[in-house]
Design an enzyme around this catalytic site. Structure first.
Site, PDB file in Angstrom:
ATOM      1  N   SER A   1      50.487  36.685  24.301  1.00  0.00           N
ATOM      2  CA  SER A   1      50.099  36.625  22.889  1.00  0.00           C
ATOM      3  C   SER A   1      50.237  38.007  22.266  1.00  0.00           C
ATOM      4  O   SER A   1      50.392  39.015  22.960  1.00  0.00           O
ATOM      5  CB  SER A   1      48.657  36.147  22.764  1.00  0.00           C
ATOM      6  OG  SER A   1      47.791  37.186  23.180  1.00  0.00           O
ATOM      7  N   LYS A   2      50.135  38.018  20.945  1.00  0.00           N
ATOM      8  CA  LYS A   2      50.231  39.279  20.226  1.00  0.00           C
ATOM      9  C   LYS A   2      49.098  40.216  20.666  1.00  0.00           C
ATOM     10  O   LYS A   2      49.274  41.419  20.750  1.00  0.00           O
ATOM     11  CB  LYS A   2      50.157  39.007  18.728  1.00  0.00           C
ATOM     12  CG  LYS A   2      50.191  40.263  17.901  1.00  0.00           C
ATOM     13  CD  LYS A   2      50.532  39.952  16.476  1.00  0.00           C
ATOM     14  CE  LYS A   2      49.870  40.881  15.490  1.00  0.00           C
ATOM     15  NZ  LYS A   2      49.483  42.184  15.951  1.00  0.00           N
TER      16      LYS A   2
END
Ligand code: GLU
Length: 514
Positions: free
Chosen positions: A261-262
């Site tokens: 994920s970011k």
């Protein structure tokens, strides 16, 4: 007969392209090129609620930066267009009507409140063969009533009528034949009258057929949509042209389990987007590989190996080599850990392979940003300076820290090194050194090195201290490339001037220092 390979990358412009999406695009591209096929870029923008301005441009720019060529698309054109789904409404409307006419789909009027109520009263409610007759739709209501509601402008959706008791087979090149019972599928919404737009499901599938897509290569999160693909192709009578599927494994967190994920990027300090992204709503800026100083070839090479290998342990491969070697036979079904440290290694390696001149070109914007007037230096000077330090860097931006002394004289001297190396009487020794250097007009290291080393020996000076003091005076700290290569590039005048400045600022040694 073998079908012509036509693949598509079909992003929704709901934000920046994620690095996992870039890998999907890359695998599509490699497969298409290897088979002499075509690569389509289709913009799936039917969900107006999630549309983000600038996302489409960002996707185009990212693919161009990575060198992922598109044969047909919004920008490129092509004979299967338009390639933006919001411009294909008529096509979808016609197909929805076809399904309604053949009884493969039906109209439903249930409001969000009614659907909520059904969910409340029926455990694990699913809109399907077991529940649809209790709902408000064209199967459960009289035709006159349906016609009247439509004539009155009541909002409705069109749902696909899934027949229960069917075994739906998805032919996946990585996973083999995946069989799903149709009973677990719900009557998916294909079209909404409210915005006169199809949903992703219908548009995606109709376009795959009309664009003659031979292989659907996409992330594993889309595997649940594949049975619907199969059933809709069947409902339209297109089974003969069913694409083959490839559902690529997820990219996983570098540490531990779960999807990349970011937040992992923020936490561990690496970008998850190809280019820097400026969020138009929040104003937030997310870092990108390009702006971090990665070379596109290095990113491509790194991405290609996340979930695929060439069958041996070759790691460095150009795009052309990847095209030759790529095969789904060597794709893993398991998720690939996003080993970003390895990404740095790829970048370092690709930097070493660039010519000094090419690297200098990439370094120019950094120099300008640091306030260097590059017109004061010849291209050859900049290339040589870059070449001397490239072995030390992983990123283009790091060239500055390692090469800045080639562009500006030191404005201070590393205090620890001064204490250690600028020993008693060093100022005097440095003055002597300027006299030695002054004898030369030709400042090449071949000329100067033996003479300076000979002088140190003759005088019985401490080699380490003298050479380090010399380096301190010229560079400002005790690190950098070979000293005589530095002075050869700086030239006589600049070298002497830096030594004089150091002597006047550091004095003759600790005894004279304040
Ligand atoms: N529009 C979908 C996406 O955003 C496409 C999925 C597919 O490739 O079928 O990824």
């Amino acid at each position: 007969m073998e079908r012509k390979v036509r693949v598509r990358f079909a992003p929704s412009p709901t934000g920046p392209l994620h690095i996992g999406g870039a890998r999907t695009a890359l695998y599509n591209y490699l497969f298409a090129r290897q088979h002499g096929g075509e690569m389509i870029l289709r913009i799936e923008d039917t969900d107006s609620q999630r549309f983000v301005p600038g996302a489409e441009e960002y996707i185009n720019e990212s693919l161009a930066w990575l060198g992922i060529g598109i044969d047909e698309g919004v920008k490129e054109g092509g004979s299967y267009g338009p390639y933006r789904q919001s411009e294909r409404r008529d096509i979808y409307r016609k197909h929805v009507q076809q399904l309604l006419d053949s009884g493969k789909a039906y109209i439903a009027f249930d409001t969000p409140e009614e659907l909520d109520a059904a969910r409340q009263s029926t455990p694990n409610f699913q809109y399907d063969a077991s529940t649809r007759m209790n709902m408000r739709n064209s199967l459960s209501m009289d035709k006159e009533e349906v016609d009247k509601l439509i004539a009155d402008g009541t909002k409705y959706v069109v749902r696909f009528k899934i027949e229960p008791g069917r075994a739906v087979v998805v032919d996946d090149m990585l996973r083999g034949e995946v069989t799903i019972k149709s009973d677990i599928l719900d009557d998916k919404v294909l079209y909404k009258s409210a915005d006169d737009l199809p949903t992703y499901h219908l548009a995606n599938i109709v376009d795959d057929h009309l664009m003659e897509v031979s292989h659907v290569i996409r992330g594993e999160e889309w595997l649940p949509s594949a049975p619907l693909h199969v059933l809709l192709y069947e409902a339209f009578g297109w089974t003969d042209t069913m694409p083959r599927f490839v559902h690529l494994p997820l990219l996983l967190k570098p540490d531990g389990k779960g999807k990349l994920s970011k937040r992992d990027g923020d936490r561990l300090g690496f970008p998850v987007f190809p280019l820097e992204w400026h969020d138009p709503k929040s104003g937030e800026i997310s870092s990108g590989y390009r702006e971090k100083g990665y070379l596109p070839d290095a990113v491509v090479n790194f991405l290609a190996l996340l979930g695929w290998n060439p069958g041996d342990d070759t790691e460095i491969m150009s795009m052309d080599e990847l095209i030759k070697k790529f095969s789904f036979d060597h794709c893993s079904r398991a998720g690939a850990k996003f080993a970003f440290e390895k990404g740095k290694w790829f970048n370092h390696t690709y930097i070493q392979e660039k010519s000094d001149e090419e690297l200098a070109q990439l370094f120019m914007p950094v120099l300008a940003q640091e306030g260097v007037d590059t017109t004061n230096f010849t291209p050859d000077y900049i290339a040589k300076a870059t070449g001397m330090v490239k072995g030390r860097v992983n990123f283009i931006g790091e060239l500055w820290d390692n090469a800045k002394f080639f562009f500006c004289a030191p404005d201070c001297y590393d205090a620890k090194s001064v204490k250690k190396r600028w020993t008693e009487g060093m100022g005097g020794i440095m003055k002597e050194l300027t006299d030695v250097l002054d004898e030369f007009d030709d400042f090449t290291s071949d000329e100067i090195e033996p003479r300076v080393l000979g002088w140190i020996e003759e005088k019985g000076y401490h080699l380490g201290n003298v050479m380090n003091a010399f380096r301190l005076a010229v560079v400002g700290e005790c690190k950098g490339p070979h000293m005589f290569n530095i002075t050869a590039l700086l030239g006589k005048e600049e070298t002497l001037s830096r030594i004089h400045t150091a002597v006047s600022r550091l004095g003759y040694g600790p005894a004279n220092a304040e």
